[in-house]
Design a protein around this motif. Structure first.
Motif, PDB file in Angstrom:
ATOM      1  N   PRO A  44      41.255-120.112  31.228  1.00  0.00           N
ATOM      2  CA  PRO A  44      41.862-120.543  32.490  1.00  0.00           C
ATOM      3  C   PRO A  44      41.693-122.031  32.744  1.00  0.00           C
ATOM      4  CG  PRO A  44      40.716-118.468  32.798  1.00  0.00           C
ATOM      5  CD  PRO A  44      40.371-118.950  31.424  1.00  0.00           C
ATOM      6  N   LEU A  45      40.565-122.604  32.341  1.00  0.00           N
ATOM      7  CA  LEU A  45      40.352-124.032  32.518  1.00  0.00           C
ATOM      8  C   LEU A  45      41.368-124.833  31.719  1.00  0.00           C
ATOM      9  CD1 LEU A  45      38.686-126.373  33.636  1.00  0.00           C
ATOM     10  CD2 LEU A  45      37.147-126.129  31.656  1.00  0.00           C
ATOM     11  N   LEU A  46      41.651-124.392  30.484  1.00  0.00           N
ATOM     12  CA  LEU A  46      42.655-125.064  29.657  1.00  0.00           C
ATOM     13  C   LEU A  46      44.020-125.012  30.328  1.00  0.00           C
ATOM     14  CD1 LEU A  46      43.690-126.354  27.028  1.00  0.00           C
ATOM     15  CD2 LEU A  46      43.874-124.049  26.073  1.00  0.00           C
ATOM     16  N   LEU A  47      44.366-123.865  30.888  1.00  0.00           N
ATOM     17  CA  LEU A  47      45.666-123.730  31.545  1.00  0.00           C
ATOM     18  C   LEU A  47      45.764-124.642  32.760  1.00  0.00           C
ATOM     19  CD1 LEU A  47      46.152-119.856  31.365  1.00  0.00           C
ATOM     20  CD2 LEU A  47      47.221-121.599  29.943  1.00  0.00           C
ATOM     21  N   ILE A  48      44.690-124.745  33.517  1.00  0.00           N
ATOM     22  CA  ILE A  48      44.688-125.617  34.690  1.00  0.00           C
ATOM     23  C   ILE A  48      44.868-127.074  34.270  1.00  0.00           C
ATOM     24  CG2 ILE A  48      43.273-126.501  36.574  1.00  0.00           C
ATOM     25  CD1 ILE A  48      42.017-123.701  36.771  1.00  0.00           C
ATOM     26  N   VAL A  49      44.172-127.453  33.187  1.00  0.00           N
ATOM     27  CA  VAL A  49      44.275-128.836  32.693  1.00  0.00           C
ATOM     28  C   VAL A  49      45.700-129.127  32.230  1.00  0.00           C
ATOM     29  CG1 VAL A  49      43.550-130.412  30.866  1.00  0.00           C
ATOM     30  CG2 VAL A  49      41.847-129.030  32.075  1.00  0.00           C
ATOM     31  N   VAL A  50      46.292-128.192  31.497  1.00  0.00           N
ATOM     32  CA  VAL A  50      47.666-128.378  31.018  1.00  0.00           C
ATOM     33  C   VAL A  50      48.628-128.511  32.196  1.00  0.00           C
ATOM     34  CG1 VAL A  50      49.577-127.259  29.807  1.00  0.00           C
ATOM     35  CG2 VAL A  50      47.283-127.225  28.813  1.00  0.00           C
ATOM     36  N   ALA A  51      48.489-127.626  33.179  1.00  0.00           N
ATOM     37  CA  ALA A  51      49.387-127.647  34.334  1.00  0.00           C
ATOM     38  C   ALA A  51      49.262-128.960  35.106  1.00  0.00           C
ATOM     39  CB  ALA A  51      49.088-126.459  35.239  1.00  0.00           C
ATOM     40  N   LEU A  52      48.017-129.407  35.359  1.00  0.00           N
ATOM     41  CA  LEU A  52      47.813-130.640  36.114  1.00  0.00           C
ATOM     42  C   LEU A  52      48.309-131.857  35.330  1.00  0.00           C
ATOM     43  CD1 LEU A  52      44.281-130.005  37.679  1.00  0.00           C
ATOM     44  CD2 LEU A  52      46.514-129.872  38.789  1.00  0.00           C
ATOM     45  N   ALA A  53      48.073-131.853  34.018  1.00  0.00           N
ATOM     46  CA  ALA A  53      48.529-132.981  33.202  1.00  0.00           C
ATOM     47  C   ALA A  53      50.046-133.069  33.202  1.00  0.00           C
ATOM     48  CB  ALA A  53      48.003-132.833  31.772  1.00  0.00           C
ATOM     49  N   ALA A  54      50.715-131.909  33.066  1.00  0.00           N
ATOM     50  CA  ALA A  54      52.179-131.891  33.067  1.00  0.00           C
ATOM     51  C   ALA A  54      52.723-132.371  34.411  1.00  0.00           C
ATOM     52  CB  ALA A  54      52.682-130.478  32.762  1.00  0.00           C
TER      53      ALA A  54
END
Length: 596
Positions: A16-26
């Motif tokens: 979930p942390l990876l997904l949050i990072v990807v979403a925020l970066a995008a």
């Protein structure tokens, strides 16, 4: 409700942390990009991000499901043309733009169902599906050429007015859409339902024999991803203000496959980065080096294939894994046992399996002839005979209604004529193959979840922290030590462990009839003894019926309640263990086989 809880629950993963990072970066890049990018870069990157959405759909089909497709370009082009035709010939009011989006999604989805039906009918091969995906964009392009003023023919459609967002607005909208699609794809492929795609890629035959309708799953997946491609087409038609036949063509479809491969298929983020990077680099080089850019790009492709055969995503994995090829496992899911419903729901005197004058021929050669027998619940029937007697062929006939050439087969009173394997599994049949048929890319727990998928719909967004099985399957895991290896990737298991895992998967189906083709092949004496104990318990205590193909006569003698002898495709003896073992006919048959 669950009865018992065994094994420790796995720790909460960091995904979930990876997904949050990807979403925020995008989101950050989409919103802040126009503040420091020039118009050329924004224009090219807007197109590249649209292409990246397509690359995700290709990755889900090819990288995760094993379907090599060149047809996503056609679905993209159809979505773009549906949008442009609506805006050109009808109007561009907000309502009509909304209708254009609806048509851009629904038209490719409907065609996706048709293409999927043609590609994945029962008995089709992967190469056939790939050929269909090659033909589809070619046919689509020709239809556009012949569309006259409706499609703009070879000139395409240009000059229509779409969403009034401007270049910066389209950059941000496209970036947000790409981020949403990427995050949704990452969530899905890491969910229990997403594991089904990997299982189909690894071993579609085993999926069918676990009761999964793989044809329907692939058709549904293709249709949904065709709709996503249509959304990308809608964005492209609005952002570019022009659509052309090249947007639907085979060449563009091939580029998507190449970009996905170079980015790293089966990773989602790899194809996204690969598509954006390669398309952006190509756009810059084509302006600065118009006569050399294709040579430079081609050289880079070759270098990348040599240095990074697994794509650019391999660079990331080198930093996220402890070592190349190392599989990092967690503690494993909680193993939960539910109340066991015995397999003796029907009358024990009623045959569970009934075969009447079964025949199987290949041309003029008869492999099985006049096979008639019945098997009741609680029986463990061993099927023996020399090589070439037709034992495995009989197993195929029992699990695929289209295999037989004549006669009748009934399971629990149901005639299986014309039924395919997953439909026969639904009648209560489980089959274990001679060579362990499992999913090497999945963990032990995931393999067992696949066996429960036909009974319990998996989640599309989460991975369960529990593994709920009936007690017989858990007993197999305990006896074989697999209960401590639930988080281990199957490719790391020994031959004997894979055999035991497959048996546990079959038992997890909760079948009434189990078919086993040489389950002890290649096992040690201890492993054979364990398998024998399991089979005796399943039949004598729990009321399963089992048909066992086996060459080890000592093993057969120890566990069988009845033995059937096949020779040259005919049933020559059906009796008790003592009757068959002491039969002069059986000794003669096996001595002839030894001389041959």
């Amino acid at each position: 409700m669950p009865d018992t809880l065994t094994a420790s629950a796995r720790p909460t993963p960091r995904r979930p942390l990876l997904l949050i990072v990807v979403a925020l970066a995008a989101l950050a890049l989409a919103l802040a990009g126009p503040l420091f990018l020039d118009r050329f870069s924004m224009n090219v990157l807007t197109r590249s991000m649209i292409y990246a959405i397509l690359a995700i759909t290709v990755d889900l089909l090819w990288g995760f499901t094993g379907i090599l497709t060149f047809g996503q370009a056609a679905f993209f082009g159809i979505g773009a043309y549906a949008t442009a035709m609506m805006l050109t010939h009808i109007g561009n009011s907000p309502l009509l733009i909304g209708l254009a989006l609806l048509f851009a999604i629904l038209t490719p989805m409907v065609l996706g169902v048709a293409v999927g039906w043609l590609s994945f009918y029962y008995g089709s091969t992967p190469i056939y599906a790939t050929v269909i995906s090659l033909v589809f964009p070619i046919v689509t392009t020709q239809l556009i050429y012949s569309g006259g003023t409706l499609t703009g023919s070879s000139s395409g459609l240009v000059g229509y007015i779409g969403l009034p967002l401007g270049l910066e607005g389209f950059f941000r909208l496209t970036g947000i859409c790409l981020g949403l699609v990427a995050v949704a794809a990452l969530i899905f492929v890491r969910s229990d339902a997403g594991r089904v795609l990997t299982a189909i890629r690894d071993n579609e035959t085993r999926c069918a024999y676990l009761g999964l309708n793989t044809q329907r799953i692939k058709i549904a997946l293709l249709s949904i991803l065709a709709g996503v491609a249509g959304v990308a087409g809608f964005l492209y038609a609005n952002a570019s203000g022009v659509v052309a036949p090249e947007n639907t063509g085979f060449v563009f479809g091939t580029e998507l496959v190449v970009w996905t491969a170079l980015g790293g298929r089966g990773t989602i983020l790899g194809p996204v980065l690969g598509t954006i990077g390669i398309d952006y680099l190509s756009a810059n080089l084509s302006g600065e080096l118009p006569f050399l850019w294709q040579l430079i790009i081609g050289t880079l492709f070759v270098v990348m294939i040599i240095l990074l055969p697994n794509g650019m995503a391999a660079l990331v994995s080198r930093f996220t894994q402890h070592g190349r090829g190392e599989v990092v496992t967690y503690g494993g899911p909680a193993l939960i046992a539910r109340n066991q419903h015995h397999a003796t729901a029907s009358n024990a005197d009623t045959p569970l399996l009934s075969i009447d004058k079964l025949e199987k021929s290949y041309g003029s050669q008869k492999v099985l002839e006049d096979i008639t027998l019945e098997i009741a619940p609680g029986e463990l029937v061993s099927l023996v005979g020399p090589n070439g007697a037709g034992k495995t062929t009989l197993m195929r006939c029992l699990t695929d209604g289209k295999e037989r050439s004549g006669g009748k087969i009934k399971i629990a009173g149901h005639d299986i004529a014309a039924l395919v394997p997953n439909q026969i599994v639904a009648l209560g049949v489980g089959r274990k193959f001679q060579v362990a048929s499992v999913f090497d890319s999945l963990t032990v727990a995931d393999c067992l979840r696949m066996a429960r998928t036909s009974h319990e719909a998996p989640s599309f967004v989460t991975t369960s922290d529990e593994l709920v099985l009936r007690q017989p399957a858990i007993d197999i895991l305990h006896l074989t030590g697999l209960d401590s290896l639930l988080a281990t990737q199957v490719s790391l298991l020994s031959h004997g462990q894979k055999q035991s895992l497959e048996l546990a998967m079959v038992v997890s189906l909760e079948p009434r009839l189990i078919l086993l083709d040489e389950p002890t092949a290649g096992l040690t004496k201890t492993e054979r003894t364990t398998i024998g104990e399991i089979l005796r318990k399943l039949t004598s205590e729990l009321g399963f019926a089992a048909v066992l193909v086996e060459h080890d006569l000592d093993f057969v003698r120890d566990i069988s309640s009845r033995i059937i002898v096949l020779h040259q495709g005919r049933l020559v003896l059906d009796g008790t263990v003592d009757e068959v073992v002491n039969s002069d006919l059986v000794k003669t048959i096996y001595s002839e086989g030894a001389h041959d």
